[in-house]
Design a protein around this motif. Structure first.
Motif, PDB file in Angstrom:
ATOM      1  N   GLU A  10       0.843  -1.185  -0.053  1.00  0.00           N
ATOM      2  CA  GLU A  10      -0.075   0.122  -0.175  1.00  0.00           C
ATOM      3  C   GLU A  10       0.797   1.370  -0.006  1.00  0.00           C
ATOM      4  O   GLU A  10       0.570   2.421  -0.738  1.00  0.00           O
ATOM      5  CB  GLU A  10      -0.928   0.090   1.241  1.00  0.00           C
ATOM      6  N   LEU A  11       1.941   1.427   0.709  1.00  0.00           N
ATOM      7  CA  LEU A  11       2.873   2.218   0.733  1.00  0.00           C
ATOM      8  C   LEU A  11       3.512   2.664  -0.420  1.00  0.00           C
ATOM      9  O   LEU A  11       3.745   3.797  -0.870  1.00  0.00           O
ATOM     10  CB  LEU A  11       3.829   2.176   2.086  1.00  0.00           C
ATOM     11  N   GLU A  14       1.151   4.079  -3.041  1.00  0.00           N
ATOM     12  CA  GLU A  14       0.881   5.493  -2.533  1.00  0.00           C
ATOM     13  C   GLU A  14       1.851   6.475  -3.166  1.00  0.00           C
ATOM     14  O   GLU A  14       1.995   7.579  -3.532  1.00  0.00           O
ATOM     15  CB  GLU A  14       0.714   5.705  -1.145  1.00  0.00           C
ATOM     16  N   THR A  17       2.175   7.458  -6.966  1.00  0.00           N
ATOM     17  CA  THR A  17       1.469   8.397  -7.452  1.00  0.00           C
ATOM     18  C   THR A  17       2.090   9.614  -7.461  1.00  0.00           C
ATOM     19  O   THR A  17       1.576  10.782  -7.847  1.00  0.00           O
ATOM     20  CB  THR A  17       0.101   8.601  -6.427  1.00  0.00           C
ATOM     21  N   LEU A  98       3.161  13.157   2.093  1.00  0.00           N
ATOM     22  CA  LEU A  98       2.271  11.926   1.651  1.00  0.00           C
ATOM     23  C   LEU A  98       2.376  11.036   2.698  1.00  0.00           C
ATOM     24  O   LEU A  98       1.044  10.364   3.182  1.00  0.00           O
ATOM     25  CB  LEU A  98       2.954  11.344   0.264  1.00  0.00           C
ATOM     26  N   LEU A  99       3.465  10.753   3.422  1.00  0.00           N
ATOM     27  CA  LEU A  99       3.360   9.603   4.521  1.00  0.00           C
ATOM     28  C   LEU A  99       2.395  10.086   5.765  1.00  0.00           C
ATOM     29  O   LEU A  99       1.578   9.393   6.563  1.00  0.00           O
ATOM     30  CB  LEU A  99       4.563   9.313   5.097  1.00  0.00           C
ATOM     31  N   THR A 101      -0.294  11.965   5.710  1.00  0.00           N
ATOM     32  CA  THR A 101      -1.662  12.006   5.222  1.00  0.00           C
ATOM     33  C   THR A 101      -2.202  10.339   5.134  1.00  0.00           C
ATOM     34  O   THR A 101      -3.325  10.052   5.283  1.00  0.00           O
ATOM     35  CB  THR A 101      -2.225  12.732   4.155  1.00  0.00           C
ATOM     36  N   TRP A 102      -1.094   9.736   4.520  1.00  0.00           N
ATOM     37  CA  TRP A 102      -1.545   8.255   4.370  1.00  0.00           C
ATOM     38  C   TRP A 102      -1.727   7.346   5.801  1.00  0.00           C
ATOM     39  O   TRP A 102      -2.617   6.409   5.902  1.00  0.00           O
ATOM     40  CB  TRP A 102      -0.419   7.698   3.451  1.00  0.00           C
ATOM     41  N   THR A 103      -0.786   7.651   6.682  1.00  0.00           N
ATOM     42  CA  THR A 103      -0.754   7.093   7.839  1.00  0.00           C
ATOM     43  C   THR A 103      -2.050   7.393   8.582  1.00  0.00           C
ATOM     44  O   THR A 103      -2.798   6.429   9.213  1.00  0.00           O
ATOM     45  CB  THR A 103       0.307   7.400   8.799  1.00  0.00           C
ATOM     46  N   ASN A 106      -4.901   5.447   6.977  1.00  0.00           N
ATOM     47  CA  ASN A 106      -4.999   4.137   7.485  1.00  0.00           C
ATOM     48  C   ASN A 106      -5.014   3.759   9.002  1.00  0.00           C
ATOM     49  O   ASN A 106      -4.667   2.770   9.137  1.00  0.00           O
ATOM     50  CB  ASN A 106      -3.897   3.610   6.591  1.00  0.00           C
TER      51      ASN A 106
END
Length: 149
Positions: A10-11, A14, A17, A98-99, A101-103, A106
């Motif tokens: 998933e990382l 992400e 992108t 990005l990390l 917002t992604w963390t 999730n």
């Protein structure tokens, strides 16, 4: 609960992108040197590598330390080292944003302070330069079920 591979996949998806990231690969540090050495004729703009380390299991969570190396291939005479460090630092900032917002999306946590080091590798057949990010991903593994009597 997701497996470790699912989290990394998933990382990876992400980070792919990001417009500036030309390639994203999950591999060990040794594999990074081999992959770049095998591609002597290909100029790799940006290549992101995850070096997996020991995972710490806690009562309610697991700590997953990751090293992200964002690198580019140097020319034979190393004349573009500062240019590469500048570009990879810019991408490092994008990856950290990005990390975060992604963390959050999730239900993971990431250390608030991420150190970014200038990095140069001359051991492989193909010299690399770039930046290195040390991050600590914290995943919730759930707690114990208490029986009320």
């Amino acid at each position: 609960m997701k497996t470790f591979k699912e989290i990394l996949d998933e990382l990876q998806a992400e980070i792919e992108t990001l417009r500036k990231a030309r390639a994203v690969t999950i591999c060990t540090y040794e594999d990074l040197l081999i992959k770049v050495s095998e591609n002597k004729n290909a100029y790799m703009h940006v290549f992101i590598v995850y070096d997996l380390k020991a995972i710490t299991l806690k009562e309610w969570s697991q700590d997953i330390p990751l090293t992200l190396i964002i690198c580019d291939k140097l020319r034979a005479n190393d004349e573009n080292k500062i240019y590469i460090h500048s570009n990879t630092l810019s991408l490092s900032i994008e990856v950290v944003k990005l990390l975060r917002t992604w963390t959050y999306a999730n239900n993971y946590d990431v250390s608030t302070d991420v150190s970014t080091d200038v990095w140069t590798e001359d051991e492989a057949d193909s010299s690399l330069a770039g930046t290195k990010l040390e991050i600590n991903l914290i995943a919730n593994i759930g707690g114990y079920c208490e029986i009320i009597t």
